[in-house]
Motif scaffolding. Structure first.
Motif, PDB file in Angstrom:
ATOM      1  N   LYS A  53       0.828  -1.104   0.003  1.00 54.48           N
ATOM      2  CA  LYS A  53       0.074  -0.012  -0.005  1.00 54.48           C
ATOM      3  C   LYS A  53       0.836   1.109  -0.153  1.00 54.48           C
ATOM      4  CE  LYS A  53      -0.352   0.050   5.143  1.00 54.48           C
ATOM      5  NZ  LYS A  53      -1.408   0.070   6.111  1.00 54.48           N
ATOM      6  N   LEU A  54       0.274   2.243  -0.263  1.00 51.76           N
ATOM      7  CA  LEU A  54       0.822   3.797  -0.333  1.00 51.76           C
ATOM      8  C   LEU A  54      -0.069   4.600  -0.467  1.00 51.76           C
ATOM      9  CD1 LEU A  54       0.881   5.538  -3.154  1.00 51.76           C
ATOM     10  CD2 LEU A  54       2.393   3.719  -3.857  1.00 51.76           C
ATOM     11  N   ASP A  55       0.210   6.019   0.374  1.00 50.90           N
ATOM     12  CA  ASP A  55      -0.895   7.173   0.153  1.00 50.90           C
ATOM     13  C   ASP A  55      -0.514   7.953  -0.785  1.00 50.90           C
ATOM     14  OD1 ASP A  55      -1.502   6.034   2.565  1.00 50.90           O
ATOM     15  OD2 ASP A  55      -0.602   7.357   3.952  1.00 50.90           O
ATOM     16  N   LEU A  56      -1.268   8.364  -1.763  1.00 48.17           N
ATOM     17  CA  LEU A  56      -1.365   9.164  -2.677  1.00 48.17           C
ATOM     18  C   LEU A  56      -2.010  10.525  -2.571  1.00 48.17           C
ATOM     19  CD1 LEU A  56      -0.165   9.909  -5.619  1.00 48.17           C
ATOM     20  CD2 LEU A  56      -2.141   8.673  -6.216  1.00 48.17           C
ATOM     21  N   GLN A  57      -1.469  11.634  -2.582  1.00 45.83           N
ATOM     22  CA  GLN A  57      -1.989  12.814  -2.397  1.00 45.83           C
ATOM     23  C   GLN A  57      -1.995  13.665  -3.699  1.00 45.83           C
ATOM     24  OE1 GLN A  57      -1.762  15.281   1.029  1.00 45.83           O
ATOM     25  NE2 GLN A  57      -2.583  17.260   0.318  1.00 45.83           N
ATOM     26  N   ILE A  58      -3.342  13.718  -4.292  1.00 47.14           N
ATOM     27  CA  ILE A  58      -3.458  14.521  -5.487  1.00 47.14           C
ATOM     28  C   ILE A  58      -4.313  15.690  -4.972  1.00 47.14           C
ATOM     29  CG2 ILE A  58      -4.552  14.376  -7.833  1.00 47.14           C
ATOM     30  CD1 ILE A  58      -4.136  11.332  -7.643  1.00 47.14           C
ATOM     31  N   GLU A  59      -3.661  16.914  -5.348  1.00 44.10           N
ATOM     32  CA  GLU A  59      -4.148  18.380  -5.010  1.00 44.10           C
ATOM     33  C   GLU A  59      -4.552  18.275  -3.418  1.00 44.10           C
ATOM     34  OE1 GLU A  59      -4.236  20.667  -7.191  1.00 44.10           O
ATOM     35  OE2 GLU A  59      -3.931  19.816  -8.881  1.00 44.10           O
ATOM     36  N   GLU A  60      -5.613  18.366  -3.035  1.00 45.73           N
ATOM     37  CA  GLU A  60      -5.981  18.441  -1.601  1.00 45.73           C
ATOM     38  C   GLU A  60      -6.522  17.072  -1.119  1.00 45.73           C
ATOM     39  OE1 GLU A  60      -8.112  22.002  -0.768  1.00 45.73           O
ATOM     40  OE2 GLU A  60      -7.667  22.800  -2.507  1.00 45.73           O
ATOM     41  N   LYS A  61      -6.722  16.173  -1.804  1.00 44.56           N
ATOM     42  CA  LYS A  61      -7.208  14.843  -1.309  1.00 44.56           C
ATOM     43  C   LYS A  61      -6.188  13.649  -1.304  1.00 44.56           C
ATOM     44  CE  LYS A  61     -11.241  11.836  -2.004  1.00 44.56           C
ATOM     45  NZ  LYS A  61     -12.371  11.587  -2.889  1.00 44.56           N
ATOM     46  N   ILE A  62      -6.271  13.159  -0.082  1.00 44.89           N
ATOM     47  CA  ILE A  62      -5.434  11.742   0.006  1.00 44.89           C
ATOM     48  C   ILE A  62      -6.157  10.653  -0.290  1.00 44.89           C
ATOM     49  CG2 ILE A  62      -4.010  10.490   1.619  1.00 44.89           C
ATOM     50  CD1 ILE A  62      -3.690  13.007   3.363  1.00 44.89           C
ATOM     51  N   HIS A  63      -5.401   9.756  -1.441  1.00 46.09           N
ATOM     52  CA  HIS A  63      -6.145   8.522  -1.610  1.00 46.09           C
ATOM     53  C   HIS A  63      -5.174   7.252  -0.977  1.00 46.09           C
ATOM     54  CE1 HIS A  63      -8.630  10.574  -4.705  1.00 46.09           C
ATOM     55  NE2 HIS A  63      -7.405  11.339  -4.892  1.00 46.09           N
ATOM     56  N   PHE A  64      -5.732   6.486  -0.230  1.00 48.46           N
ATOM     57  CA  PHE A  64      -5.295   5.341   0.362  1.00 48.46           C
ATOM     58  C   PHE A  64      -5.291   4.133  -0.684  1.00 48.46           C
ATOM     59  CE2 PHE A  64      -6.959   8.045   3.441  1.00 48.46           C
ATOM     60  CZ  PHE A  64      -5.809   8.515   4.320  1.00 48.46           C
TER      61      PHE A  64
END
Length: 292
Positions: A53-64
């Motif tokens: 797994k990894l955390d991906l922040q795109i603009e202001e939103k974090i996607h797990f």
């Protein structure tokens, strides 16, 4: 902080890369090194998680992201990764916009284009659907390792097959996309807003440009994105303010005039009315988030 912009033409891993419009890499620390700091790209990026797994922040939103999840990052979207697990496994596919189905989406499949980038930023596929795309990814990767004129054309089709399959999947996951009424008007509004928000920020202007009433435009935006037209306009301006505060070297005065405000105090008043803080406070808050 100056924002780094990564160009696919400069991402040369091997001699053949200069003649290819796509790249395929393993999802590992070596290839994710440049993703740790906030940046943007001039091309599309697909992240496919097979394990870990990894955390991906795109603009202001974090996607797990975890197994079965796919993220497509669009050109110019600010993003970075964090919290990578040691057992991370998957693929990264980079490709130029020419390979995206943009012409098809603008015409025959325009109904699928509602909030497309937001929906594609993070998609969780059912296990059976995810298993079906793995062979397609392998075909793209095989072509990348041993490109030829014929295989490069094959790869273009494989990438389009992958993208169209993903678009079809999210079309089923988001019921609002099935509402055909006024879809094209909403798409036209969003396109017009992205192009003209610095100069035009009244609901009346966009409604008249679309040959509808302000009331009708509000009905359309509420149906497709859950907010009024004026909130959609203001949120687009706020997004640009945040980008410039964090990633540009412009002063608050320069940002104000670039975004069509009459003065820095007008910018200050707008930000404070929307976010209950000053541009300076917002800038410090964003710096803490992106430098955490």
């Amino acid at each position: 902080m100056k924002l780094k912009r990564i160009e696919i033409k400069k991402n040369i891993q091997k001699a053949e890369d200069k003649n290819l419009s796509f790249r395929v890499f393993d999802l590992d620390m070596k290839h994710l090194e440049s993703y740790i700091q906030p940046h943007k790209k001039d091309h599309f990026c697909i992240i496919i998680i097979e394990n870990g797994k990894l955390d991906l922040q795109i603009e202001e939103k974090i996607h797990f992201l975890k197994p079965g999840k796919i993220s497509i990052i669009f050109p110019e979207q600010i993003h970075f990764v964090s919290n990578l697990s040691e057992d991370l496994k998957g693929r990264i596919i980079l490709f130029e916009e020419v390979l995206f189905c943009s012409d098809i989406l603008k015409n025959e499949l325009s109904a699928y284009n509602v909030n497309l980038s937001v929906n594609l930023n993070c998609t969780a596929l059912p296990a059976k659907e995810f298993e079906k795309i793995i062979p397609v990814i392998r075909n793209i990767e095989t072509t990348y390792q041993n490109p030829s004129l014929i295989k490069k054309e094959q790869a273009r089709f494989y990438i389009k097959i992958f993208l169209l399959g993903l678009i079809e999947s999210i079309h089923g996951q988001h019921p609002v996309l099935h509402q055909k009424t006024n879809q094209l008007l909403y798409i036209d509004f969003k396109k017009m807003l992205n192009e003209q928000f610095k100069k035009q920020r009244t609901v009346q202007y966009y409604a008249e440009s679309l040959n509808i009433t302000s009331k009708k435009l509000n009905e359309i935006t509420k149906k497709h994105c859950g907010e009024t037209a004026i909130n959609a306009i203001h949120n687009r301006i706020l997004t640009e303010i945040k980008r410039q505060l964090l990633f540009s070297d412009l002063s608050h005065k320069e940002i104000a005039f670039d975004l069509g405000f009459s003065s820095p105090s007008a910018l200050n008043k707008f930000v404070k009315s929307k976010l209950k803080e000053t541009p300076t406070e917002l800038q410090n808050e964003l710096a803490q988030i992106y430098n955490a």
